[in-house]
Design an enzyme around this catalytic site. Structure first.
Site, short mmCIF file in Angstrom:
data_model
loop_
_atom_site.label_atom_id
_atom_site.label_comp_id
_atom_site.label_asym_id
_atom_site.label_seq_id
_atom_site.Cartn_x
_atom_site.Cartn_y
_atom_site.Cartn_z
N SER A 67 4.66 2.35 7.95
CA SER A 67 4.20 1.30 7.04
C SER A 67 5.33 0.83 6.12
CB SER A 67 3.04 1.81 6.17
OG SER A 67 1.90 2.04 6.97
N ASP A 124 -0.42 -7.59 1.52
CA ASP A 124 0.18 -6.25 1.57
C ASP A 124 1.71 -6.37 1.62
OD1 ASP A 124 0.45 -3.53 1.70
OD2 ASP A 124 -0.11 -3.35 3.82
N HIS A 147 0.81 -1.21 0.00
CA HIS A 147 0.00 0.00 0.00
C HIS A 147 0.85 1.27 0.00
CE1 HIS A 147 0.53 -0.07 4.49
NE2 HIS A 147 0.41 1.26 4.35
#
Length: 492
Positions: free
Chosen positions: A442, A337, A284
């Site tokens: 992230s 992901d 992402h």
């Protein structure tokens, strides 16, 4: 022998070999050289090549005449009365002999004889590890012949020791000479890697020897060429204590050398170095509006814990690889992901930049085991959430999957924007909150340590708020993606 005459009454010639290797030794009669001869002693003219003719007559032998020639011409003339008593001739031949050749150091002269004669051949061969040289030039073979002058038509060559040239340089290593001189035959060199950042393939420093075929040959039965493999998951400095990312302490320099900071558009993310040209991150981070961002829009930084210093040395990506199973148009499906980035240039590892190991096949995520999370994401400063300018870290335990799923179900009762938890994810955190990863982290690593090595157990993926009581951070379970990671690297 060529004998020419007129009215030849008598004469005696013994046959001789026709080989051009002979020369004549003549005994003739008559013996007296005169300008005219009487009827009883007709003249004989002896002609030897390259000499003036000799006229002989008389009743006594002139003695031995050495001609050093393979042909002699005799002319014998008589008058028309035929009153000459003729002549007689005895001869013998002797082969031309060449000197016994000398020795050739580090070589052999064949055949070995006590005497060498006209048209005999000599061959010279060098011992193993040596080469034939004449007048400064290498030759492939050599022979010489004994000629009629009693000499060898070529002088003997020399045997010089061969050399294998410079050993191939070793990427991320060096070579040391153990024995020998100037890379010559039977010289031995050893390759060694730049430790502790690289280790030799097979775990041993390989030695190579200069062989007779001018190749460097490994003395190891298995390893045919030296290779230095990056050492993963072993920073040169270890963190002595663990704090939280939100409001936690700064990571000491060189303690998390695999950490990468990504700048994608106006956003910030993280990643981890797993090979000299590969970065592992969350999908992402590299997807915007349902499409993979162009590689040139991604700026990659590593090697420092301070953001300002990091931005002085950006690294470029040549290509991005999003897992094909990642489909998250509404930001509610973080399954698969995971993504890889290939760098346009390989990294040379040192204490500031080292790769993180990948997990072993079948790696377990036992509840309660403590992992290390790091990143350049949001932290708390005087009650406010701000992007950190320093690398932070936190130690978090793995949470039981059912416990994590239950907490998400509880939150889902009051919120509709809660993604699903899948078997490709795991959770980490503490129920009381306050310790967590957050936005900007992230793509960073959740690491576990085994046998002294850190490995990438998880990737920071998503969560409900940051550090809130009763919530946990969710991470991509890296062990589920080992085939995809390995295939992507091998095929690209």
């Amino acid at each position: 022998m060529n004998v020419q005459h007129q009215n030849l009454w008598t004469g005696r010639v013994r046959s001789a070999p026709r080989s051009a290797s002979t020369h004549w030794v003549l005994t003739c009669a008559p013996v007296t050289m005169v300008t005219s001869c009487d009827r009883t002693s007709a003249p004989v003219c002896v002609t030897i090549p390259d000499r003036e003719p000799i006229k002989l007559c008389g009743g006594l032998s002139p003695g031995l005449m050495e001609t050093n020639s393979s042909t002699v011409k005799l002319d014998y003339h008589t008058d028309d009365k035929g009153q000459s008593r003729g002549w007689s001739l005895d001869y013998r031949t002797q082969r031309v002999q060449c000197p016994v050749p000398g020795r050739v150091a580090n070589g052999r002269v064949t055949p070995v004889l006590t005497e060498y004669f006209y048209r005999d051949y000599l061959h010279v061969r060098c011992d193993q590890g040596y080469k034939l040289m004449m007048e400064g030039e290498e030759i492939q073979s050599f022979f010489t012949m004994c000629v009629s002058s009693g000499r060898w038509h070529l002088s003997l060559p020399e045997c010089h020791i061969i050399d294998c040239g410079e050993p191939e340089p070793l990427l991320n290593g060096a070579v040391t000479v153990l024995s020998g001189f100037q890379n010559q035959y039977r010289s031995v060199v050893q390759y060694h890697c730049n430790q502790p950042f690289y280790s030799p393939l097979g775990g041993v420093n390989v030695t190579f020897r200069c062989d007779a075929d001018r190749q460097w040959r490994s003395t190891h039965d298995v390893i045919s060429s030296p290779t230095c493999l990056p050492v993963c998951g072993q920073p040169t400095k270890l963190i002595s204590g663990y704090q939280r990312i939100i409001g936690g302490s700064n990571a000491p320099h060189k303690t998390i050398p695999w950490q990468v900071m990504l700048s994608v558009g106006s956003g910030r993310g993280g990643g981890m170095v797993i090979a000299d040209r590969w970065i592992l991150t969350a999908a992402h981070v590299l997807v915007a509006n349902g499409a993979t961002v162009p590689p040139e829009d991604v700026r990659i930084y590593m090697g420092h814990n301070d953001v300002k210093t990091l931005k002085d040395t950006p690294v470029n990506a040549s290509s991005l690889y999003i897992h094909p199973g990642y489909k998250n148009p509404d930001l509610l499906n973080y399954n698969n992901d995971i993504a890889l980035m290939k760098l346009d240039q390989p990294i040379t590892f040192d204490s500031s930049v080292m790769p993180l190991c990948l997990p072993a096949e079948g790696a377990t995520y036992d509840t309660g085991v403590m992992g290390l999370v790091s990143g350049f994401g949001i932290t708390i400063n005087r009650g406010r959430e701000v992007l950190t300018n320093r690398l932070k870290y936190v130690q978090l335990p793995v949470v039981d999957q059912e416990t994590c799923s239950s907490s998400l179900s509880s939150i889902r009762r009051t919120r509709s924007d809660v993604p699903n938890l899948t078997e490709n994810m795991f959770c980490a955190g503490v129920p009381e909150g306050s310790k967590d990863s957050c936005q900007g982290d992230s793509g960073s690593a959740f690491t576990l340590r085994e046998n002294g090595r850190f490995y990438a157990a998880g990737i920071v993926s998503w969560g409900i708020e940051c550090g809130k009581r009763g919530t946990y951070g969710v991470y991509t379970r890296v062990s589920n993606y080992l085939p995809w990671i390995n295939n992507t690297i091998q095929n690209n």
